[in-house]
Design a protein around this motif. Sequence first.
Motif, PDB file in Angstrom:
ATOM      1  N   TRP A  43      11.135 -12.426  -2.673  1.00  0.00           N
ATOM      2  CA  TRP A  43      10.619 -12.879  -3.979  1.00  0.00           C
ATOM      3  C   TRP A  43      10.049 -11.690  -4.756  1.00  0.00           C
ATOM      4  O   TRP A  43      10.331 -11.511  -5.944  1.00  0.00           O
ATOM      5  CB  TRP A  43       9.549 -13.941  -3.762  1.00  0.00           C
ATOM      6  N   GLN A  44       9.248 -10.887  -4.073  1.00  0.00           N
ATOM      7  CA  GLN A  44       8.612  -9.755  -4.740  1.00  0.00           C
ATOM      8  C   GLN A  44       9.634  -8.743  -5.231  1.00  0.00           C
ATOM      9  O   GLN A  44       9.526  -8.219  -6.345  1.00  0.00           O
ATOM     10  CB  GLN A  44       7.622  -9.092  -3.784  1.00  0.00           C
ATOM     11  N   THR A  45      10.638  -8.470  -4.412  1.00  0.00           N
ATOM     12  CA  THR A  45      11.652  -7.470  -4.766  1.00  0.00           C
ATOM     13  C   THR A  45      12.592  -7.987  -5.854  1.00  0.00           C
ATOM     14  O   THR A  45      12.838  -7.308  -6.848  1.00  0.00           O
ATOM     15  CB  THR A  45      12.477  -7.096  -3.514  1.00  0.00           C
ATOM     16  N   LYS A  46      13.082  -9.207  -5.677  1.00  0.00           N
ATOM     17  CA  LYS A  46      14.100  -9.734  -6.585  1.00  0.00           C
ATOM     18  C   LYS A  46      13.542 -10.069  -7.957  1.00  0.00           C
ATOM     19  O   LYS A  46      14.188  -9.814  -8.983  1.00  0.00           O
ATOM     20  CB  LYS A  46      14.736 -10.990  -5.972  1.00  0.00           C
ATOM     21  N   PHE A  47      12.336 -10.608  -7.992  1.00  0.00           N
ATOM     22  CA  PHE A  47      11.777 -11.098  -9.259  1.00  0.00           C
ATOM     23  C   PHE A  47      10.641 -10.231  -9.797  1.00  0.00           C
ATOM     24  O   PHE A  47       9.929 -10.633 -10.710  1.00  0.00           O
ATOM     25  CB  PHE A  47      11.285 -12.539  -9.089  1.00  0.00           C
ATOM     26  N   ASN A  48      10.484  -9.036  -9.206  1.00  0.00           N
ATOM     27  CA  ASN A  48       9.383  -8.160  -9.619  1.00  0.00           C
ATOM     28  C   ASN A  48       8.075  -8.942  -9.572  1.00  0.00           C
ATOM     29  O   ASN A  48       7.261  -8.909 -10.494  1.00  0.00           O
ATOM     30  CB  ASN A  48       9.626  -7.604 -11.022  1.00  0.00           C
ATOM     31  N   GLY A  49       7.899  -9.667  -8.468  1.00  0.00           N
ATOM     32  CA  GLY A  49       6.796 -10.619  -8.379  1.00  0.00           C
ATOM     33  C   GLY A  49       5.686 -10.181  -7.443  1.00  0.00           C
ATOM     34  O   GLY A  49       5.752  -9.125  -6.795  1.00  0.00           O
ATOM     35  N   LYS A  50       4.666 -11.015  -7.366  1.00  0.00           N
ATOM     36  CA  LYS A  50       3.542 -10.809  -6.470  1.00  0.00           C
ATOM     37  C   LYS A  50       3.441 -12.006  -5.529  1.00  0.00           C
ATOM     38  O   LYS A  50       3.825 -13.124  -5.886  1.00  0.00           O
ATOM     39  CB  LYS A  50       2.246 -10.644  -7.263  1.00  0.00           C
ATOM     40  N   TYR A  51       2.911 -11.749  -4.337  1.00  0.00           N
ATOM     41  CA  TYR A  51       2.760 -12.791  -3.333  1.00  0.00           C
ATOM     42  C   TYR A  51       1.330 -12.793  -2.818  1.00  0.00           C
ATOM     43  O   TYR A  51       0.779 -11.734  -2.484  1.00  0.00           O
ATOM     44  CB  TYR A  51       3.728 -12.562  -2.178  1.00  0.00           C
ATOM     45  N   VAL A  52       0.703 -13.967  -2.760  1.00  0.00           N
ATOM     46  CA  VAL A  52      -0.650 -14.108  -2.212  1.00  0.00           C
ATOM     47  C   VAL A  52      -0.691 -15.290  -1.260  1.00  0.00           C
ATOM     48  O   VAL A  52       0.113 -16.216  -1.370  1.00  0.00           O
ATOM     49  CB  VAL A  52      -1.709 -14.297  -3.328  1.00  0.00           C
ATOM     50  N   TRP A  53      -1.665 -15.245  -0.335  1.00  0.00           N
ATOM     51  CA  TRP A  53      -1.779 -16.354   0.620  1.00  0.00           C
ATOM     52  C   TRP A  53      -3.223 -16.806   0.838  1.00  0.00           C
ATOM     53  O   TRP A  53      -3.474 -17.702   1.638  1.00  0.00           O
ATOM     54  CB  TRP A  53      -1.132 -15.993   1.959  1.00  0.00           C
TER      55      TRP A  53
END
Length: 380
Positions: free
Chosen positions: A155-165
């Motif tokens: 998700w982060q790589t493909k959509f230039n996104g951020k991930y949190v948990w």
Amino acid sequence: YSANQQTPDSAPTMTAMVTGVKTSDGVLSIDQDVARQEKDNAVIQAHKLTTILELAKARGMSTGVVTTARVTHATPAATYAHTAERDWETDSKLPAGTSVKDIAAQAVDNFAANHGMEVLMGGGRTYFMPNTKFDPEYPTVKGRRKDGRDLTSEWQTKFNGKYVWNKAQFDAIDPANTKSLLALFEPSHVQYEADREKMDGAGEPSIAEMTDKAIDILQKNKKGFFLMVEGGRIDHGHHAGNAYRALTDTIAMSDAVRKAMEKTDPEDTLIVVSADHSHVFTIAGYPKRGNPILGKVVGAGKTDFAKASDGMPYTTLSYANGRGYHVLPVGGDTSYNEPIQTGRVADMTHVDTTDQGFHQEALVPLSSETHAGEDVAIFA
């Protein structure tokens, strides 16, 4: 109702809400001409229905999904995935010979690079993680994916996104410089609102807080946005026969609606509030106004509990089916660890029916309370 059931499940009802087409039990955003658990992806693609999220994305709008269930659960999944089995949430759930992608993979693969959903928030972390990796919050829990994919990284790589948990990471997200956000706060569903602060060491935001941040991210797009927000654990509280948690999560959902109204202008933003189905949950017995909704019935002008024909008091709230009466130290889903106990099995005179661990009486013994078939209201 759905195409093949008088009382529906969430897959065909949400499909109807986001595509305008009635379909069958257990399938997501495909038409009723496909058998449940169809394995051939060519068949799925030939019968898939376009969702409102996909229409919004095609118009250049930003899109988002917020839920207190797993983000791969039926209601959120219907907005972005197409499959003949709602339970195929991760690849380890797929039967042999299946060419249909699992729902978690579709959240990433169904969108072109840089054109994915801008927001996907809720639970279901392990459905995105490989089974070689341990959960960051619960060190004995592993991911569920057999294919080795780490969809949080993709998700982060493909959509230039951020991930949190967790809550601290979520709070640190600045919408102004966030293109897309994947937030997965639990291995499965997020905590009930009643348990969120005391049961989750890592912390997780309320549904209102998720809605707030989602809108901040989405409204940067001048072309507009589509956001689906689901109070998914309302449903789970009812299935467990625990009205306390179902109603507490309903209040949390109301707070999210209020937050969405505060952050948008009715001149350019339509807010629709509804449900995908009802439950066999009743409010009855002629209690007086102001009587505690979780309490025992006291009639108008009376001070004593009303009595049923068996001489015992009864609660305003009850279920037509389910696991039945229990008072447990912890409420919600813990009822599944207890024997089914339906009917009039206890004198409620000295029972605190307002306690969070109280599970209402039910009539028909079932392993889990079911949905109901009456029409639901639509507010806009």
